[in-house]
Write a protein that holds these residues in place. Structure first.
Motif, PDB file in Angstrom:
ATOM      1  N   GLN A  60       0.832  -1.198   0.000  1.00  0.00           N
ATOM      2  CA  GLN A  60       0.000   0.000   0.000  1.00  0.00           C
ATOM      3  C   GLN A  60       0.871   1.254   0.000  1.00  0.00           C
ATOM      4  OE1 GLN A  60      -2.879   0.093   3.188  1.00  0.00           O
ATOM      5  NE2 GLN A  60      -4.251   1.336   1.966  1.00  0.00           N
ATOM      6  N   GLU A  61       1.920   1.241   0.777  1.00  0.00           N
ATOM      7  CA  GLU A  61       2.804   2.400   0.841  1.00  0.00           C
ATOM      8  C   GLU A  61       3.584   2.581  -0.464  1.00  0.00           C
ATOM      9  OE1 GLU A  61       6.290   4.243   3.750  1.00  0.00           O
ATOM     10  OE2 GLU A  61       4.985   2.638   4.460  1.00  0.00           O
ATOM     11  N   ILE A  62       4.012   1.471  -1.057  1.00  0.00           N
ATOM     12  CA  ILE A  62       4.764   1.541  -2.318  1.00  0.00           C
ATOM     13  C   ILE A  62       3.851   1.952  -3.469  1.00  0.00           C
ATOM     14  CG2 ILE A  62       5.989   0.142  -4.046  1.00  0.00           C
ATOM     15  CD1 ILE A  62       7.156  -1.459  -1.682  1.00  0.00           C
ATOM     16  N   GLY A  63       2.627   1.410  -3.490  1.00  0.00           N
ATOM     17  CA  GLY A  63       1.704   1.705  -4.569  1.00  0.00           C
ATOM     18  C   GLY A  63       1.874   0.793  -5.763  1.00  0.00           C
ATOM     19  N   ALA A  64       2.387  -0.406  -5.518  1.00  0.00           N
ATOM     20  CA  ALA A  64       2.567  -1.395  -6.584  1.00  0.00           C
ATOM     21  C   ALA A  64       2.602  -2.788  -5.962  1.00  0.00           C
ATOM     22  CB  ALA A  64       3.852  -1.133  -7.366  1.00  0.00           C
ATOM     23  N   VAL A  65       2.153  -3.768  -6.741  1.00  0.00           N
ATOM     24  CA  VAL A  65       2.062  -5.156  -6.272  1.00  0.00           C
ATOM     25  C   VAL A  65       2.797  -6.069  -7.243  1.00  0.00           C
ATOM     26  CG1 VAL A  65       0.450  -7.112  -6.057  1.00  0.00           C
ATOM     27  CG2 VAL A  65      -0.090  -4.908  -4.987  1.00  0.00           C
ATOM     28  N   ASN A  66       3.612  -6.974  -6.711  1.00  0.00           N
ATOM     29  CA  ASN A  66       4.225  -7.981  -7.582  1.00  0.00           C
ATOM     30  C   ASN A  66       3.984  -9.409  -7.085  1.00  0.00           C
ATOM     31  OD1 ASN A  66       6.179  -7.956  -5.386  1.00  0.00           O
ATOM     32  ND2 ASN A  66       7.574  -8.991  -6.797  1.00  0.00           N
ATOM     33  N   TYR A 116      10.779  -4.698  -3.563  1.00  0.00           N
ATOM     34  CA  TYR A 116      11.616  -3.809  -2.754  1.00  0.00           C
ATOM     35  C   TYR A 116      12.594  -4.620  -1.906  1.00  0.00           C
ATOM     36  CZ  TYR A 116      10.202  -4.510   2.081  1.00  0.00           C
ATOM     37  OH  TYR A 116      10.048  -5.052   3.330  1.00  0.00           O
ATOM     38  N   PHE A 117      12.125  -5.755  -1.367  1.00  0.00           N
ATOM     39  CA  PHE A 117      12.969  -6.613  -0.539  1.00  0.00           C
ATOM     40  C   PHE A 117      14.114  -7.190  -1.366  1.00  0.00           C
ATOM     41  CE2 PHE A 117      14.117 -10.872   0.900  1.00  0.00           C
ATOM     42  CZ  PHE A 117      14.423 -10.660   2.231  1.00  0.00           C
ATOM     43  N   GLY A 118      13.790  -7.716  -2.555  1.00  0.00           N
ATOM     44  CA  GLY A 118      14.817  -8.296  -3.413  1.00  0.00           C
ATOM     45  C   GLY A 118      15.843  -7.263  -3.839  1.00  0.00           C
ATOM     46  N   PHE A 119      15.349  -6.075  -4.204  1.00  0.00           N
ATOM     47  CA  PHE A 119      16.264  -5.011  -4.632  1.00  0.00           C
ATOM     48  C   PHE A 119      17.156  -4.566  -3.483  1.00  0.00           C
ATOM     49  CE2 PHE A 119      17.109  -0.417  -4.973  1.00  0.00           C
ATOM     50  CZ  PHE A 119      17.930  -0.429  -6.092  1.00  0.00           C
ATOM     51  N   LEU A 120      16.564  -4.325  -2.327  1.00  0.00           N
ATOM     52  CA  LEU A 120      17.327  -3.855  -1.174  1.00  0.00           C
ATOM     53  C   LEU A 120      18.433  -4.839  -0.808  1.00  0.00           C
ATOM     54  CD1 LEU A 120      15.845  -2.213   2.012  1.00  0.00           C
ATOM     55  CD2 LEU A 120      17.606  -3.961   2.199  1.00  0.00           C
ATOM     56  N   LYS A 121      18.091  -6.120  -0.722  1.00  0.00           N
ATOM     57  CA  LYS A 121      19.062  -7.131  -0.313  1.00  0.00           C
ATOM     58  C   LYS A 121      20.143  -7.354  -1.367  1.00  0.00           C
ATOM     59  CE  LYS A 121      17.326  -8.015   3.709  1.00  0.00           C
ATOM     60  NZ  LYS A 121      18.062  -7.570   4.921  1.00  0.00           N
ATOM     61  N   ALA A 122      19.785  -7.157  -2.651  1.00  0.00           N
ATOM     62  CA  ALA A 122      20.777  -7.303  -3.721  1.00  0.00           C
ATOM     63  C   ALA A 122      21.705  -6.096  -3.788  1.00  0.00           C
ATOM     64  CB  ALA A 122      20.078  -7.503  -5.065  1.00  0.00           C
ATOM     65  N   LEU A 123      21.162  -4.912  -3.514  1.00  0.00           N
ATOM     66  CA  LEU A 123      21.941  -3.681  -3.623  1.00  0.00           C
ATOM     67  C   LEU A 123      22.859  -3.464  -2.428  1.00  0.00           C
ATOM     68  CD1 LEU A 123      22.445  -0.882  -5.037  1.00  0.00           C
ATOM     69  CD2 LEU A 123      20.566  -0.008  -3.614  1.00  0.00           C
ATOM     70  N   GLU A 124      22.380  -3.751  -1.247  1.00  0.00           N
ATOM     71  CA  GLU A 124      23.066  -3.378   0.000  1.00  0.00           C
ATOM     72  C   GLU A 124      24.546  -3.773   0.035  1.00  0.00           C
ATOM     73  OE1 GLU A 124      21.433  -2.942   4.548  1.00  0.00           O
ATOM     74  OE2 GLU A 124      20.853  -4.706   3.387  1.00  0.00           O
ATOM     75  N   PRO A 125      24.913  -5.007  -0.368  1.00  0.00           N
ATOM     76  CA  PRO A 125      26.329  -5.377  -0.284  1.00  0.00           C
ATOM     77  C   PRO A 125      27.234  -4.610  -1.254  1.00  0.00           C
ATOM     78  CG  PRO A 125      24.919  -7.324  -0.470  1.00  0.00           C
ATOM     79  CD  PRO A 125      24.078  -6.141  -0.804  1.00  0.00           C
ATOM     80  N   GLU A 126      26.643  -3.990  -2.275  1.00  0.00           N
ATOM     81  CA  GLU A 126      27.416  -3.290  -3.296  1.00  0.00           C
ATOM     82  C   GLU A 126      27.646  -1.812  -2.962  1.00  0.00           C
ATOM     83  OE1 GLU A 126      28.573  -5.287  -5.564  1.00  0.00           O
ATOM     84  OE2 GLU A 126      27.291  -6.934  -4.894  1.00  0.00           O
ATOM     85  N   LEU A 127      26.959  -1.305  -1.963  1.00  0.00           N
ATOM     86  CA  LEU A 127      27.005   0.121  -1.672  1.00  0.00           C
ATOM     87  C   LEU A 127      28.335   0.544  -1.045  1.00  0.00           C
ATOM     88  CD1 LEU A 127      23.403   0.651  -0.246  1.00  0.00           C
ATOM     89  CD2 LEU A 127      24.262   1.368  -2.493  1.00  0.00           C
ATOM     90  N   GLU A 128      28.769   1.755  -1.434  1.00  0.00           N
ATOM     91  CA  GLU A 128      29.958   2.372  -0.854  1.00  0.00           C
ATOM     92  C   GLU A 128      29.586   3.772  -0.383  1.00  0.00           C
ATOM     93  OE1 GLU A 128      33.477   1.912  -3.315  1.00  0.00           O
ATOM     94  OE2 GLU A 128      32.595   0.145  -4.268  1.00  0.00           O
ATOM     95  N   LYS A 129      30.501   4.404   0.294  1.00  0.00           N
ATOM     96  CA  LYS A 129      30.191   5.675   0.960  1.00  0.00           C
ATOM     97  C   LYS A 129      29.724   6.765   0.006  1.00  0.00           C
ATOM     98  CE  LYS A 129      34.982   7.415   1.093  1.00  0.00           C
ATOM     99  NZ  LYS A 129      35.553   6.358   0.260  1.00  0.00           N
ATOM    100  N   TYR A 175      11.166   3.030  -2.462  1.00  0.00           N
ATOM    101  CA  TYR A 175      10.895   2.590  -1.093  1.00  0.00           C
ATOM    102  C   TYR A 175      12.164   1.997  -0.466  1.00  0.00           C
ATOM    103  CZ  TYR A 175       8.448   0.268   2.782  1.00  0.00           C
ATOM    104  OH  TYR A 175       8.027  -0.145   4.019  1.00  0.00           O
ATOM    105  N   ALA A 176      12.851   1.134  -1.225  1.00  0.00           N
ATOM    106  CA  ALA A 176      14.071   0.501  -0.713  1.00  0.00           C
ATOM    107  C   ALA A 176      15.165   1.528  -0.464  1.00  0.00           C
ATOM    108  CB  ALA A 176      14.553  -0.565  -1.698  1.00  0.00           C
ATOM    109  N   LEU A 177      15.312   2.490  -1.380  1.00  0.00           N
ATOM    110  CA  LEU A 177      16.342   3.512  -1.216  1.00  0.00           C
ATOM    111  C   LEU A 177      16.092   4.361   0.031  1.00  0.00           C
ATOM    112  CD1 LEU A 177      16.900   4.765  -4.878  1.00  0.00           C
ATOM    113  CD2 LEU A 177      18.334   3.192  -3.555  1.00  0.00           C
ATOM    114  N   LYS A 178      14.840   4.666   0.290  1.00  0.00           N
ATOM    115  CA  LYS A 178      14.522   5.454   1.484  1.00  0.00           C
ATOM    116  C   LYS A 178      14.832   4.678   2.761  1.00  0.00           C
ATOM    117  CE  LYS A 178      11.215   8.593  -0.655  1.00  0.00           C
ATOM    118  NZ  LYS A 178       9.806   9.063  -0.759  1.00  0.00           N
ATOM    119  N   VAL A 179      14.590   3.361   2.726  1.00  0.00           N
ATOM    120  CA  VAL A 179      14.968   2.517   3.864  1.00  0.00           C
ATOM    121  C   VAL A 179      16.475   2.579   4.098  1.00  0.00           C
ATOM    122  CG1 VAL A 179      15.121   0.123   4.669  1.00  0.00           C
ATOM    123  CG2 VAL A 179      13.000   0.950   3.635  1.00  0.00           C
ATOM    124  N   LEU A 180      17.236   2.643   2.997  1.00  0.00           N
ATOM    125  CA  LEU A 180      18.692   2.667   3.069  1.00  0.00           C
ATOM    126  C   LEU A 180      19.253   4.073   3.292  1.00  0.00           C
ATOM    127  CD1 LEU A 180      19.415   0.224   0.111  1.00  0.00           C
ATOM    128  CD2 LEU A 180      19.835  -0.249   2.535  1.00  0.00           C
TER     129      LEU A 180
END
Length: 244
Positions: free
Chosen positions: A79-85, A102-115, A134-139
């Motif tokens: 509901q908050e994202i405004g999309a369903v998969n 959002y969960f898949g993207f967040l978990k895939a992206l997180e290990p690759e992030l740098e400062k 949504y995932a970026l805002k969480v991060l």
């Protein structure tokens, strides 16, 4: 025997059918998975009427937003994202919409992030982009949408200057441009301004290296496709389907 499937349009290339069919076979799960290729979302109720063994769906382009009026409820995240998969058919026959993108993207992206990855350009404004935001805002990463038409929330591709590319070290493609078989297509960003501090994440997984990723890698950028994201979101969908 339970029946699962993918709702989408022109989805013969689908990751989901292969992934879940192999999972069911390997783990001895009494279930099937098939593609429901719809030319219009109005055909969705016909599937519900045709089969009495349905247990859940995945939803892909272009119906992640259009499917929502056909559902009985949305979980808080969807509901908050405004999309369903992901859709779960409850025991009472009702349909609940979820978002595992959002969960898949967040978990895939997180290990690759740098400062330096503090700001992100999101290419595209469809349902997938909403999960990415949504995932970026969480991060704690500041998102900036980019579209062909522009809006109060999005800038135009033609506005992507060297300065903007330099300020945004994370670039995420949520459009279908470059998906097989149109592998020569590419979002219109000035890749000449990319460098080795950039991370370019393309949600496309077929081909494994899109034209965008090839151009980015040639400039020294770190690149990642959508395969890991897909597997992670699929695992999350399976978990949702099996929750009591």
């Amino acid at each position: 025997m339970s029946r699962f499937g993918l709702i989408g349009k022109n989805i013969s290339y689908s990751f989901s059918r292969k992934y879940f069919s192999e999972k069911f076979a390997a783990e001895g799960i009494a279930a099937t998975y098939e593609n429901f290729d719809l030319q219009h979302i109005a055909q969705f109720p016909e599937i519900l009427q045709k089969y009495d063994d349905l247990a859940g769906f995945n939803v892909t382009i272009p119906y992640k937003e259009a499917i929502m009026p056909f559902l009985d409820r949305l979980d808080t995240t969807a509901q908050e994202i405004g999309a369903v998969n992901t859709i779960k058919l409850e025991k009472n026959g009702s349909l609940t919409g979820h978002n595992t993108d959002y969960f898949g993207f967040l978990k895939a992206l997180e290990p690759e992030l740098e400062k330096q990855h503090q700001k992100a350009l999101i290419l595209g404004t469809g349902g997938a982009s909403k999960a990415v935001i949504y995932a970026l805002k969480v991060l704690g990463i500041e998102p900036q949408l980019v579209s062909r038409t522009g809006s109060k929330n999005a800038i135009l591709y033609t506005q992507l200057s060297e300065e903007i590319i330099e300020q945004h070290k994370l670039i995420i493609n949520t459009t279908p441009l470059g998906t097989f078989p149109q592998v020569e297509e590419c979002p219109a960003i000035p890749t000449r301004y990319l460098g080795n501090e950039h991370l370019v994440f393309d949600l496309i997984y077929n081909p494994s290296q899109t034209k965008l990723l090839q151009l980015a890698a040639a400039k020294g950028a770190k690149v990642q496709n959508g395969q890991n994201m897909l597997e992670l979101q699929a695992q999350k969908a399976w978990q949702i389907w099996n929750e009591e």
